[in-house]
Design a protein around this motif. Sequence first.
Motif: not given
Length: 582
Positions: A305, A307, A361, A363, A365, A394, A396
Amino acid sequence: MTAAIRSSTNSELDEIDEEIAGYEDAIRKLRSRRNSLVPISKLPAEILCAIFMFIPTHGPTPLRYRWHWITITHISHLWRTISLNCPELWSTPDFTKPNLASEMIKRSKMAPLNIEVTSNSWLTPWVLKTVGESLKQITRINEIHLLASRNNMDKLLSGINYPAPLLGTLILDLTDYYLSERYIIPQDFLADDASRLYHIDLTGCHLRWDSSLLRNLAYFKVRNPGPPAPTLDQLLSVLTAMPQLEELDLEKCLPKSLPGNTSTNATGKSRITLPNLRNLRITGALEECVTFLEHVHIPTAATTHVRATCSQIPQKGSTTLVLINQVCQRLPLVRGNKNMPAPPGTRVPVIKSLLVHLSSRLYIQAWDDIPSEVALENVSPGSFAHASTAGWFKIEFAWEHTLVMDHLIDDVVAAICSPLPLLQLSNLHIDNSYSESSSYPACAKTFGSLPQITTLTIDGMSGHEKFVGAYTDVRDIAVASDRVNSGSGHLTLFFPALHTLKLVDTDFDRPNHAQGATLLYSLLDYHVYREKLQRPIHKLYLEDCTHLTSEKVDELKKVVDVRWDKVEHGYEDENGYLSPPL
């Protein structure tokens, strides 16, 4: 005379009371003998103690139920004796009741202690004193879990400057880190000596990056520790000292990238591997994420993940787009590091399901299977956005100072997805929160030519334009496997394997800016179009759509099997109010 009568009565009462007490004692003895004949009472004390250990509940249990387990000490004399002589049963004191917590610590004798404070609201001066006294027994503490304000954290941890030979888990959560300065853990905390420590979880707390506590961990989580961030050398040194690391979570503590460096290949720093890592989560500036992924190799099967926050708008040809693409190129499944093959028996995941969320935003997944909420028979397929299981990876991206305009989304999606192995993708969900649409269909270039997408979900009010773009004006897209000679050139059929289409929260009266037709007629034309190409849509799901009536659904049923939630809204009632979604 009266006094003599009173004395005689009292004497008689005393005799009766003694007789009652004798009978009660006899009854207790008889009950004890009877209980001893029950099979469970014949179990060894060690077995009963092990059973009792399953009863206590701690953590999120409502306070009114947290002490129900203590009734085991009131069942029988045998059970009370065994439970009071089972130190492990009392090893997690409940500090919501300070007196009882102190008594539990006494009853725990020398058993390893678990010190848990999961709410700062409990920390009255009395509770603070009790917790502080318990922490002084650090030599036998197995777990510390403190959720407290900065001042309370300082009161509890100051002076805990001697080794913790049994400590395995350290969780420090600063409740007010967003309102105050971060808590700096004292340099002499635990005398920098906790040889069995394998789990560190810090939120709003800063532990110096050269601490000896950061060794041989299996779980390492640091979120918002405040400055200074580690240098790249420091972080690599820390991770190198954790060869058994399984979970890593770093938020706002990644090394700063080198000034003017858009690619980290030239840093000259070493690269490390984390062969046992199962879960990775990193949060930071876009450049920082690129730097981290360049220097830390992650196993292909690890859940990832990322971000990243972008400081600049991702315009075509910009550095931002290049860095976004570099993040994705460095993902474990893309890098395919030959020096770190998956361990024997480990299934290397592939991308079977994908959620693309387009809003302020962005993202993406991915799952290596079809989430249970989506793979439903006879009902509307569920949404990836509400899947109970997190995606295998994921990614982002957010922007610091501005929103990304819709016309830039295509380029961002392409930068993210172009490195990803999507040939086995079968379920695609596009969640579009923009109210306006670009002139060219977002995501059509990236996903339209994929050969195995069988289920497509379009979610959002501007889904009309997004969907229509998946089958019109496609002459400039070449797909070798599905070309149709129209006499004026080669038309390409987007989503050639598609057989299930789902539209969610879409306005059926919203016109397509390119063609002027509403969604109903575009859908009818689209199904006829695919029928002619012998690539029909088998099922059409309509959920929470605006301006959709049973008459319009009947029109669609003439060409396709329609599953509709029968919700009609978006129309004014007799009082002029719009009917809301149910």
